[in-house]
Design an enzyme around this catalytic site. Structure first.
Site, PDB file in Angstrom:
ATOM      1  N   GLY A  12       0.893  -5.313  -5.436  1.00  0.00           N
ATOM      2  CA  GLY A  12       1.909  -5.016  -6.453  1.00  0.00           C
ATOM      3  C   GLY A  12       3.040  -6.009  -6.430  1.00  0.00           C
ATOM      4  O   GLY A  12       3.624  -6.350  -7.469  1.00  0.00           O
ATOM      5  N   ASN A  13       3.354  -6.539  -5.239  1.00  0.00           N
ATOM      6  CA  ASN A  13       4.438  -7.518  -5.127  1.00  0.00           C
ATOM      7  C   ASN A  13       4.056  -8.879  -5.691  1.00  0.00           C
ATOM      8  O   ASN A  13       4.920  -9.724  -5.915  1.00  0.00           O
ATOM      9  CB  ASN A  13       4.860  -7.654  -3.662  1.00  0.00           C
ATOM     10  CG  ASN A  13       5.631  -6.430  -3.196  1.00  0.00           C
ATOM     11  OD1 ASN A  13       6.604  -6.035  -3.808  1.00  0.00           O
ATOM     12  ND2 ASN A  13       5.178  -5.808  -2.131  1.00  0.00           N
ATOM     13  N   LYS A 129       4.771   8.653   3.161  1.00  0.00           N
ATOM     14  CA  LYS A 129       4.883   7.476   2.293  1.00  0.00           C
ATOM     15  C   LYS A 129       6.123   7.597   1.410  1.00  0.00           C
ATOM     16  O   LYS A 129       6.189   8.449   0.515  1.00  0.00           O
ATOM     17  CB  LYS A 129       3.628   7.374   1.418  1.00  0.00           C
ATOM     18  CG  LYS A 129       3.612   6.197   0.458  1.00  0.00           C
ATOM     19  CD  LYS A 129       3.310   4.915   1.160  1.00  0.00           C
ATOM     20  CE  LYS A 129       3.127   3.771   0.183  1.00  0.00           C
ATOM     21  NZ  LYS A 129       2.938   2.486   0.860  1.00  0.00           N
ATOM     22  N   LYS A 214      -3.863   1.025  -1.983  1.00  0.00           N
ATOM     23  CA  LYS A 214      -4.757   0.281  -2.901  1.00  0.00           C
ATOM     24  C   LYS A 214      -5.806  -0.524  -2.151  1.00  0.00           C
ATOM     25  O   LYS A 214      -6.883  -0.798  -2.689  1.00  0.00           O
ATOM     26  CB  LYS A 214      -3.957  -0.596  -3.869  1.00  0.00           C
ATOM     27  CG  LYS A 214      -3.149  -1.714  -3.256  1.00  0.00           C
ATOM     28  CD  LYS A 214      -3.870  -3.037  -3.207  1.00  0.00           C
ATOM     29  CE  LYS A 214      -2.975  -4.069  -2.557  1.00  0.00           C
ATOM     30  NZ  LYS A 214      -3.687  -5.252  -2.090  1.00  0.00           N
ATOM     31  N   LYS A 276      -4.809  -3.675   5.254  1.00  0.00           N
ATOM     32  CA  LYS A 276      -5.684  -4.731   4.726  1.00  0.00           C
ATOM     33  C   LYS A 276      -6.813  -5.021   5.710  1.00  0.00           C
ATOM     34  O   LYS A 276      -7.979  -5.151   5.329  1.00  0.00           O
ATOM     35  CB  LYS A 276      -4.868  -5.992   4.444  1.00  0.00           C
ATOM     36  CG  LYS A 276      -3.866  -5.828   3.318  1.00  0.00           C
ATOM     37  CD  LYS A 276      -2.942  -7.011   3.207  1.00  0.00           C
ATOM     38  CE  LYS A 276      -2.033  -6.901   1.986  1.00  0.00           C
ATOM     39  NZ  LYS A 276      -1.247  -5.652   1.926  1.00  0.00           N
TER      40      LYS A 276
END
Length: 316
Positions: A12-13, A129, A214, A276
């Site tokens: 998103g960044n 979160k 994600k 990740k």
């Protein structure tokens, strides 16, 4: 090179930096599309996913600011869907432009994607979160008194924020649709922001106040559609151990067992590089003949030319 199914997960960044305007994000995605089209040019079937952390955070702030009896704030699952739609539209448009400029006749479509999670996922009992705007302690405690189902926590001295569950994805409702589109040569954009978290109920699927990582959603999609390669994009060309220390080491081709050892050594920051790495491991464990690569958007050309980046492979 044989045609491959390649899932590329954008952060998103990478879409939003300091300027949160629609125009700035559209411009950023035009640059992103010029990198992504390189997969198409070499004959790969491209499946794109993306984050939405900054975007959904800004939308929640807007929803809160406008919240009233006549215009009530939308729930989190709906805000995820809204940002899936807006980012998908921008990226679909940007990819269409660059494909046309390169003389490539391919369709692009973005899908608002529902991701199935377990109602009993432990994260629902321990939400952690942070999402949305900051509040004072007094404001946060008042909201918790008014609605016992919400939880607020102090966030690194910056104020109090709502915290929600981050359940693991079980399946992707639209996976078969995505697979059909890929088989027809359509570039797909899906599981935006991890997808909309839904649970199975007696009356059908229902959204939940949660955020799915994600990277895990992208991994689940890659697994279900039998992708050949999962690429997780981040801000660096390679993953490092002993990061920013004198004995910093760049990871190039690494086995699953080596990566798990580094996880045990707490080499990767939770909420940053760790998911990740965990997503990459999960994909290669599910499909040992495949690879997962963690690298940057800017390194895509080197990745395609000589597989530069951090490549996670199965143990021999």
């Amino acid at each position: 090179m044989a045609k491959r199914k390649v899932v590329v997960a954008l952060g998103g960044n990478a879409i939003l930096s300091t300027d949160a305007s629609a125009k700035a994000q559209q411009e950023a995605l035009k640059k992103t599309a010029k990198y992504l089209v390189k997969f198409v040019e070499q004959g790969d079937e491209l499946i794109i996913s993306h984050g939405n952390g900054p975007q959904v955070g800004n939308l929640l702030i807007q929803q809160q600011a406008a919240n009233s009896e006549k215009t009530p704030a939308m729930p989190l699952d709906t805000c995820v869907a809204m940002t899936e739609g807006s980012i998908g539209y921008w990226l679909q448009n940007a990819m269409g432009e660059v494909l046309k400029a390169r003389g490539i006749d391919k369709q692009v479509v973005s899908l608002v994607t529902q991701v199935l999670v377990d109602e009993k996922d432990p994260s629902f009992k321990k939400p952690s979160k942070p999402v949305g705007p900051f509040f004072t302690e007094e404001e946060a405690r008042k909201q918790m008194e008014n609605d016992p189902t919400v939880t607020f926590k102090e966030d690194a001295g910056r104020g109090w924020r709502k915290v929600v569950a981050s359940p693991k994805p079980i399946s992707i409702k639209e996976a078969s649709v995505i697979e059909t589109l890929v088989e027809q040569g359509v570039i797909t954009i899906s599981v935006g922001g991890g997808g909309i978290p839904v649970v199975e109920t007696a009356t059908g699927l229902q959204g939940r106040e949660a955020v799915i990582d994600k990277d895990f959603a992208s991994e689940k999609l890659a697994e279900i559609i039998d992708a050949d390669l999962l690429i997780v994009l981040t801000g660096v060309d390679n993953v490092y151990v002993n990061y920013q220390k004198p004995d910093q080491k760049k990871l190039e081709t690494v086995s699953i067992s080596e990566m798990k050892q580094y996880i045990d050594e707490n080499q990767f920051a939770p909420g940053s590089m760790l998911p990740k790495v965990e997503a990459a491991i999960a994909f290669v464990e599910a499909k040992p003949d495949a690879k997962a690569i963690i690298t940057s958007l800017e390194n895509i050309e080197n990745l395609l030319a000589s597989e530069e980046g951090t490549i996670i492979i199965a143990d021999n």
